[in-house]
Write a protein that holds these residues in place. Sequence first.
Motif, PDB file in Angstrom:
ATOM      1  N   TYR A  41      47.158  47.622  38.993  1.00 17.87           N
ATOM      2  CA  TYR A  41      45.991  46.758  38.801  1.00 17.87           C
ATOM      3  C   TYR A  41      45.483  46.836  37.368  1.00 17.87           C
ATOM      4  O   TYR A  41      45.723  47.808  36.658  1.00 17.87           O
ATOM      5  N   ILE A  42      44.762  45.788  36.993  1.00 20.40           N
ATOM      6  CA  ILE A  42      44.049  45.778  35.725  1.00 20.40           C
ATOM      7  C   ILE A  42      42.784  44.948  35.900  1.00 20.40           C
ATOM      8  O   ILE A  42      42.779  43.965  36.661  1.00 20.40           O
ATOM      9  N   ARG A  43      41.717  45.366  35.253  1.00 18.89           N
ATOM     10  CA  ARG A  43      40.485  44.590  35.330  1.00 18.89           C
ATOM     11  C   ARG A  43      40.679  43.245  34.624  1.00 18.89           C
ATOM     12  O   ARG A  43      41.310  43.173  33.561  1.00 18.89           O
ATOM     13  N   ALA A  44      40.151  42.190  35.231  1.00 23.41           N
ATOM     14  CA  ALA A  44      40.339  40.842  34.692  1.00 23.41           C
ATOM     15  C   ALA A  44      39.836  40.743  33.257  1.00 23.41           C
ATOM     16  O   ALA A  44      40.474  40.120  32.400  1.00 23.41           O
ATOM     17  N   ARG A  45      38.684  41.350  32.967  1.00 21.57           N
ATOM     18  CA  ARG A  45      38.145  41.301  31.599  1.00 21.57           C
ATOM     19  C   ARG A  45      39.091  41.993  30.627  1.00 21.57           C
ATOM     20  O   ARG A  45      39.319  41.506  29.518  1.00 21.57           O
ATOM     21  N   ARG A  46      39.643  43.131  31.051  1.00 21.11           N
ATOM     22  CA  ARG A  46      40.572  43.878  30.204  1.00 21.11           C
ATOM     23  C   ARG A  46      41.845  43.077  29.948  1.00 21.11           C
ATOM     24  O   ARG A  46      42.413  43.107  28.858  1.00 21.11           O
ATOM     25  N   ASN A  47      42.274  42.334  30.955  1.00 21.41           N
ATOM     26  CA  ASN A  47      43.528  41.590  30.827  1.00 21.41           C
ATOM     27  C   ASN A  47      43.393  40.357  29.941  1.00 21.41           C
ATOM     28  O   ASN A  47      44.399  39.780  29.536  1.00 21.41           O
ATOM     29  N   ARG A  48      42.177  39.953  29.651  1.00 19.93           N
ATOM     30  CA  ARG A  48      42.004  38.861  28.683  1.00 19.93           C
ATOM     31  C   ARG A  48      42.543  39.261  27.321  1.00 19.93           C
ATOM     32  O   ARG A  48      42.987  38.423  26.538  1.00 19.93           O
ATOM     33  N   PRO A  72      36.180  42.094  38.806  1.00 18.97           N
ATOM     34  CA  PRO A  72      37.357  41.720  39.599  1.00 18.97           C
ATOM     35  C   PRO A  72      38.642  42.322  39.030  1.00 18.97           C
ATOM     36  O   PRO A  72      38.776  42.503  37.819  1.00 18.97           O
ATOM     37  N   LEU A  73      39.581  42.602  39.936  1.00 18.36           N
ATOM     38  CA  LEU A  73      40.860  43.185  39.561  1.00 18.36           C
ATOM     39  C   LEU A  73      41.986  42.164  39.706  1.00 18.36           C
ATOM     40  O   LEU A  73      41.893  41.241  40.522  1.00 18.36           O
ATOM     41  N   GLN A  74      43.042  42.352  38.940  1.00 18.40           N
ATOM     42  CA  GLN A  74      44.240  41.525  39.041  1.00 18.40           C
ATOM     43  C   GLN A  74      45.440  42.436  39.269  1.00 18.40           C
ATOM     44  O   GLN A  74      45.498  43.549  38.743  1.00 18.40           O
ATOM     45  N   VAL A  75      46.395  41.950  40.058  1.00 20.51           N
ATOM     46  CA  VAL A  75      47.640  42.691  40.292  1.00 20.51           C
ATOM     47  C   VAL A  75      48.619  42.335  39.182  1.00 20.51           C
ATOM     48  O   VAL A  75      48.978  41.162  39.001  1.00 20.51           O
ATOM     49  N   VAL A  76      49.058  43.312  38.453  1.00 19.02           N
ATOM     50  CA  VAL A  76      49.986  43.081  37.343  1.00 19.02           C
ATOM     51  C   VAL A  76      51.362  42.717  37.884  1.00 19.02           C
ATOM     52  O   VAL A  76      51.843  43.298  38.870  1.00 19.02           O
ATOM     53  N   GLY A  77      51.999  41.739  37.257  1.00 22.96           N
ATOM     54  CA  GLY A  77      53.312  41.286  37.717  1.00 22.96           C
ATOM     55  C   GLY A  77      54.288  41.058  36.580  1.00 22.96           C
ATOM     56  O   GLY A  77      53.972  41.282  35.405  1.00 22.96           O
TER      57      GLY A  77
END
Length: 219
Positions: free
Chosen positions: A142-149, A177-182
Motif C-alpha cells: 500500500y501507499i498513501r494516495a497523497r504520497r503517491n502523487r 486514503p490508501l492505494q494498492v501498488v501494482g
Amino acid sequence: MAISSSNFNQSGLRDRRNNAGTLTLNFDGATQDLTSELISMNVKVTVAVNRAVKKTAQWLRTHSMRELGKELGIKQEPLKSRFVVGTNPKRPGEANIWIGLLAIGAHLTGKASQNQAGTKVAKRQYDGAFHKAVYGSEEKVYIRARRNRVMQHDVVRENRSRKPRTLSDPKLKGRFPLQVVGIDIEQPAERIIQRFESRINQRYRELLSHELKYALNIE
C-alpha cells in the motif's frame, strides 16, 4: 438406380413412336453410398480445424505469459487469470483470448520486504510504500494516495464495496486514503502480442496439418 415413376404404358410400337414418355430417376441410394465417406471426411476435417484453432490459441497464451513474465521479472502464476482462452459453439473454427490488462498487484509478484525507503518486491523498489494486511489477512503493498502523487507508482483498480470494511489494525486509520501498488502490464503485453502476430499463422498451419493427419488416418 430406381425408377420412381413412369408413364410408358403403351404396348404398341406405333404408340411409342407417336407419344412421349417420362422416366423419373432417383439416385438417392447410390448417392448416399458414394458420398457417405466424403460426408464423414468433412466432419473429421471440421473437428481437426476446431482442435487446431484451440491449440493455436493455447500456444499463444502460453508463450505470451512466458515472455511477459520474463520481461517483467515475475512468475507466471499471477498472469494465468489474465490470459483466458474461450470458444463459442455457435462459431466453430474460432477461438478468443481474453487478456486482462489492468495493473497486477505488486504483492502477487514475489516476496515483499520492508526497508527504510519503502517496500521491495521481486527486485522492484516501491519508495513510500508499506507491506501490511489492511483489510482481512491478505498482505498487500500500500501507499498513501497523497504520497503517491509524488512517487507515481502504478496502482490496482479495486472493486469498492459499499459496506464498510474492518481494519486489521486500527492504527492505520489516519493513513487513508490508501492505494494498492501494482505493476503495469498493458504496454509490455501489447508489444509481446504484436511480436507473435508474424508467427501465429505458421503455427496454426503446423497444428492443422498434424490434426488433419490424425483425424483422417487414425481416428
